[in-house]
Motif scaffolding. Structure first.
Motif, mmCIF file in Angstrom:
data_model
loop_
_atom_site.group_PDB
_atom_site.id
_atom_site.type_symbol
_atom_site.label_atom_id
_atom_site.label_comp_id
_atom_site.label_asym_id
_atom_site.label_seq_id
_atom_site.Cartn_x
_atom_site.Cartn_y
_atom_site.Cartn_z
ATOM 1 N N SER A 123 1.019 -1.355 -0.204
ATOM 2 C CA SER A 123 -0.056 0.443 -0.200
ATOM 3 C C SER A 123 0.815 0.957 0.005
ATOM 4 N N GLY A 124 2.072 1.210 -0.498
ATOM 5 C CA GLY A 124 2.616 2.350 -0.965
ATOM 6 C C GLY A 124 3.188 3.378 0.198
ATOM 7 N N LEU A 125 2.511 4.672 0.599
ATOM 8 C CA LEU A 125 2.913 5.733 1.412
ATOM 9 C C LEU A 125 2.291 4.273 2.645
ATOM 10 N N VAL A 126 1.609 4.334 3.022
ATOM 11 C CA VAL A 126 0.772 2.913 4.183
ATOM 12 C C VAL A 126 1.639 1.837 4.605
ATOM 13 N N THR A 127 3.016 1.314 4.008
ATOM 14 C CA THR A 127 3.288 0.615 3.816
ATOM 15 C C THR A 127 4.575 1.121 4.937
ATOM 16 N N ALA A 128 4.668 1.948 3.990
ATOM 17 C CA ALA A 128 6.144 2.471 4.471
ATOM 18 C C ALA A 128 6.170 3.104 6.168
ATOM 19 N N SER A 129 5.061 3.867 6.075
ATOM 20 C CA SER A 129 4.440 4.221 7.302
ATOM 21 C C SER A 129 4.530 3.483 8.469
ATOM 22 N N LEU A 130 4.208 1.937 7.976
ATOM 23 C CA LEU A 130 3.888 1.355 9.141
ATOM 24 C C LEU A 130 5.290 0.592 9.158
ATOM 25 N N ALA A 131 5.970 0.678 8.654
ATOM 26 C CA ALA A 131 8.020 0.690 9.077
ATOM 27 C C ALA A 131 8.047 1.317 9.878
ATOM 28 N N MET A 132 7.992 2.460 9.524
ATOM 29 C CA MET A 132 8.012 3.599 10.558
ATOM 30 C C MET A 132 8.258 3.273 11.523
ATOM 31 N N ASP A 133 7.072 3.239 12.217
ATOM 32 C CA ASP A 133 6.052 2.541 13.331
ATOM 33 C C ASP A 133 6.966 1.652 13.683
ATOM 34 N N ASP A 134 6.796 0.687 13.293
ATOM 35 C CA ASP A 134 8.044 -0.782 13.463
ATOM 36 C C ASP A 134 9.482 0.239 14.108
ATOM 37 N N LEU A 135 9.709 0.719 12.876
ATOM 38 C CA LEU A 135 11.596 1.051 13.307
ATOM 39 C C LEU A 135 11.260 1.866 15.128
ATOM 40 N N ILE A 136 10.581 3.045 15.241
ATOM 41 C CA ILE A 136 10.381 3.499 16.485
ATOM 42 C C ILE A 136 10.285 2.787 17.340
ATOM 43 N N ALA A 137 9.278 1.720 17.420
ATOM 44 C CA ALA A 137 8.679 0.751 18.818
ATOM 45 C C ALA A 137 9.678 -0.323 19.228
ATOM 46 N N SER A 138 10.946 -0.365 17.897
ATOM 47 C CA SER A 138 12.393 -1.479 18.614
ATOM 48 C C SER A 138 13.265 -0.236 19.138
ATOM 49 N N THR A 139 12.745 0.999 19.404
ATOM 50 C CA THR A 139 13.734 1.209 20.676
ATOM 51 C C THR A 139 13.608 1.415 22.050
ATOM 52 N N GLY A 140 12.708 0.825 22.459
ATOM 53 C CA GLY A 140 11.473 0.464 23.409
ATOM 54 C C GLY A 140 11.563 1.791 24.322
ATOM 55 N N VAL A 141 11.149 2.341 23.004
ATOM 56 C CA VAL A 141 10.113 3.923 23.551
ATOM 57 C C VAL A 141 9.107 3.487 24.152
ATOM 58 N N ALA A 142 7.793 3.916 24.896
ATOM 59 C CA ALA A 142 6.538 3.833 24.500
ATOM 60 C C ALA A 142 5.814 4.983 23.644
ATOM 61 N N TYR A 143 4.794 3.862 22.719
ATOM 62 C CA TYR A 143 4.795 4.456 21.339
ATOM 63 C C TYR A 143 3.521 3.879 21.555
ATOM 64 N N ARG A 144 2.586 5.646 20.623
ATOM 65 C CA ARG A 144 1.500 5.221 20.151
ATOM 66 C C ARG A 144 1.864 5.684 18.785
ATOM 67 N N ALA A 145 1.085 5.062 17.390
ATOM 68 C CA ALA A 145 0.987 5.232 16.688
ATOM 69 C C ALA A 145 -0.672 5.620 15.760
ATOM 70 N N LEU A 146 -0.713 7.301 15.896
ATOM 71 C CA LEU A 146 -2.073 7.410 15.729
ATOM 72 C C LEU A 146 -2.540 6.965 13.985
ATOM 73 N N ALA A 147 -3.037 5.683 13.888
ATOM 74 C CA ALA A 147 -3.797 5.445 12.577
ATOM 75 C C ALA A 147 -4.644 5.722 12.384
ATOM 76 N N ASN A 148 -4.612 6.994 10.953
ATOM 77 C CA ASN A 148 -5.779 7.838 10.595
ATOM 78 C C ASN A 148 -6.094 6.792 9.037
ATOM 79 N N PRO A 149 -7.450 7.672 8.994
ATOM 80 C CA PRO A 149 -7.804 7.960 7.202
ATOM 81 C C PRO A 149 -7.594 8.790 6.482
ATOM 82 N N THR A 150 -8.311 9.242 5.557
ATOM 83 C CA THR A 150 -7.553 9.909 5.040
ATOM 84 C C THR A 150 -8.446 11.414 4.997
#
Length: 300
Positions: A123-150
């Protein structure tokens, strides 16, 4: 200390307004990262600590995250990025290292719906954004991704067409109902998470708006609010690709947008159940009254 990235954008500027009103009473200081401090109103600059530069720069985020307890993370548009990975995870890597180096406790990021769906990996940009979320989560911070529609606010790019021709376009089927959210509600969700940091671990916070609407539904509401006929015209993905190229987007971003829009028409945003917790308050009619109508009238 709360650090806000992209403080002059659609979401960041609204978030900053909320935090300027609410953070001092909670003993929170505010810091912003901005490329051009001149874009911040004087009254805002007087009340926040300003770090000038881009938040993909290791030196900039190192300065900005020193002493930070929480960070609002938003990747700005990168029309000429060589790849989607560079546009999202690449932009975020220096910050991810700085989260760890400065023991930042909590991060709230702007992301997208689609995780866990069959379309998530194409899903293009969405796939890349989800990968970014995984990168941030891998640091060990408490992380919340705001999952948005259009965003409803994306229609502001078409004010001239709505005003002059009574037409707005998108690439999805005219009767496909999907969630849509106002950026003010996304900012409010971010503010709530940043001010009450009792949460731990990683996860998503969907912001679905109060109703699912099709483009035809939106056309009817716009017609009613504006007092003039507005109709929807579906744009082909090929025409969409050509338009993006004409706006100066590089090949990687063009194809990323096309893949995202194809997936949205295939149901990418349908994977989260609407509940009181995932529903945000601003209706499309209210947004049209408060945002779109004044914008149309201002350009009349």
């Amino acid at each position: 200390m709360i650090v806000i990235t992209a403080p002059t954008g659609q979401i960041g500027s609204r978030l900053l307004d909320i935090l300027l009103n609410e953070a001092p009473a909670r003993g929170e200081e505010l810091r912003v990262i901005v490329r051009d401090a001149g874009k911040l109103p004087d009254a805002v600059r007087a009340r926040v600590d300003v770090v000038t530069g881009s938040h993909d720069d290791a030196e900039v985020v190192d300065r900005a995250f020193a002493g930070a307890d929480a960070v609002f993370w938003l990747v700005p548009p990168g029309p000429q990025a060589p790849s989607l990975d560079a546009a999202y995870s690449g932009f975020t890597r220096a910050a991810a290292q700085a989260f760890t180096a400065h023991a930042v406790g909590h991060v709230v990021g702007v992301s997208a719906l689609g995780r866990g769906t069959p379309l998530a990996d194409r899903s293009g940009l969405v796939t890349a954004s989800l990968a970014m979320d995984d990168l941030i989560a891998s640091t060990g911070v408490a992380y919340r991704a705001l999952a948005n529609p259009t965003f409803m606010d994306n229609l502001l790019r078409q004010v001239a067409s709505i005003r002059d021709d009574g037409v707005f376009t998108d690439t999805v089927t005219a009767d496909r109902k999907a969630p849509t959210a106002a950026t003010r509600d996304i900012a409010a969700a971010a503010a709530g998470l940043l001010l009450d940091r009792s949460w731990t671990g990683t996860g998503e916070v969907p912001v679905l708006g109060p109703e699912d609407l099709s483009p035809n539904d939106m056309a009817r509401i716009m017609s009613d609010v504006l007092g003039r006929p507005v109709r929807y015209e579906r744009q082909s993905l090929d025409d969409f690709r050509t338009a993006l190229t004409g706006l100066g987007f590089g090949d990687a971003l063009v194809e990323g947008y096309v893949d995202m829009m194809r997936s949205k028409d295939d149901g990418l945003d349908d994977g989260v159940q609407r509940t009181p917790q995932t529903t945000s308050p601003t209706t499309f009619r209210t947004w049209c009254d408060n945002v779109l109508k004044p914008a149309v009238q201002a350009q009349a």
